[in-house]
Design a protein around this motif. Sequence first.
Motif, PDB file in Angstrom:
ATOM      1  N   LYS A 101       0.791  -1.174   0.179  1.00  0.00           N
ATOM      2  CA  LYS A 101       0.130   0.058   0.004  1.00  0.00           C
ATOM      3  C   LYS A 101       0.767   1.217   0.072  1.00  0.00           C
ATOM      4  O   LYS A 101       1.701   1.435  -0.779  1.00  0.00           O
ATOM      5  CB  LYS A 101      -0.942   0.057   1.185  1.00  0.00           C
ATOM      6  N   GLU A 102       0.684   2.258   1.019  1.00  0.00           N
ATOM      7  CA  GLU A 102       1.385   3.420   1.104  1.00  0.00           C
ATOM      8  C   GLU A 102       2.800   3.138   1.288  1.00  0.00           C
ATOM      9  O   GLU A 102       3.718   3.944   0.695  1.00  0.00           O
ATOM     10  CB  GLU A 102       0.583   4.276   2.291  1.00  0.00           C
ATOM     11  N   SER A 105       4.043   2.381  -2.269  1.00  0.00           N
ATOM     12  CA  SER A 105       3.834   3.503  -3.016  1.00  0.00           C
ATOM     13  C   SER A 105       4.989   4.365  -3.091  1.00  0.00           C
ATOM     14  O   SER A 105       5.476   5.017  -4.135  1.00  0.00           O
ATOM     15  CB  SER A 105       2.542   4.224  -2.984  1.00  0.00           C
TER      16      SER A 105
END
Length: 356
Positions: A101-102, A105
């Motif tokens: 996820k983040e 990213s």
Amino acid sequence: MLSFVNTTYLGFENIARKSVYTSLSKDLALKADEQNLTTLAKNAKFSKDEESSFKNTIHFTDFVSNTKISLKISDENLSNLKAKFAGNISLQEDGSYILKKEAESIASGWFADIAYKRGYLKADANNDGKLSDEERKNIYSYYGNGGFYSTSGGNVATVMATEAYSYLRAEEDFRDFTSKSLEEEFNKTLEKDSDFNGEILYGEMMSKGQMIAQAQSYIQNEGYTPPTFLEDMMDQFDQLNKKMLKDLKKLLEEKRLEQEALEKAKKELEKTAEIDIKHSNDQSLDKNLEKIENLKSQNPESQSFKQSLNLKEFSQAYMQSFKVDLKKELILETLKKQNDINYPLDMSKTKIDLKI
């Protein structure tokens, strides 16, 4: 050589807030060269365990090439990632970490910026995971500032920084603006972007003193716009300023004269209206007095005359004498609305002596 004694430095606070590097997002992926970039990523080699000074392995997917990437990061960077993205980092049995996820990213975005936009993968011509001095010259990671300067004799009096630029080929400045491997640059970048917002500012890469030293070097090597340009620009600004002041004074004077003329016209109109109203009142009063005299002369004792003098009729005759021309009343009312000034019509001050 120019000297820098008591030099005034302007604009560097603004330069410090300019972006130097930004992580790539999926929306900004380099689609035009996607096939070549995918090949670079799949064939890329990074430092071996015994060669790396970083001991923590992380895994993430490069969204540009859709390739699984494994890099080593420092204890400090791992600690910062855990603190920021605690739920998106999974510890594996072998001691490595998978980013999701983040967390994935931010790692993928900075990898894409370093590998493709700055050109680390392409610069590694022999694909050994290390960059020679010659290879580092081809990396697009140079950044600097530009602007103007003025001189007094052989001394630089003022330096004005107006722009920042980045992603230029490092060339002979490679030692100060590149790293010896992509992995090393990746770690440096994560350290600078400690809040993980995907942006590194000029002020995070250099102190104000370093930015000024960079500008001084540019000036000595004709990298800043020469004094004549700044002086010409300042002269033009001064002339423009003088013209603006002159035009402003002229405009204010015109407005003043216009206001005076308007006030004079309003006073004349008011005076004319008051004279016309008084004249109208006088005429109305004369007509009613004449009517009463006619009735009296016809037959002072007649019932018609007595009835005309009853209270109701007399009041009507009295009030009729104070009727004003509607057009004049409208003039006064307009003046009141336009100027927010009261113009009372106090008819009680008019003295009338009726003798019958």
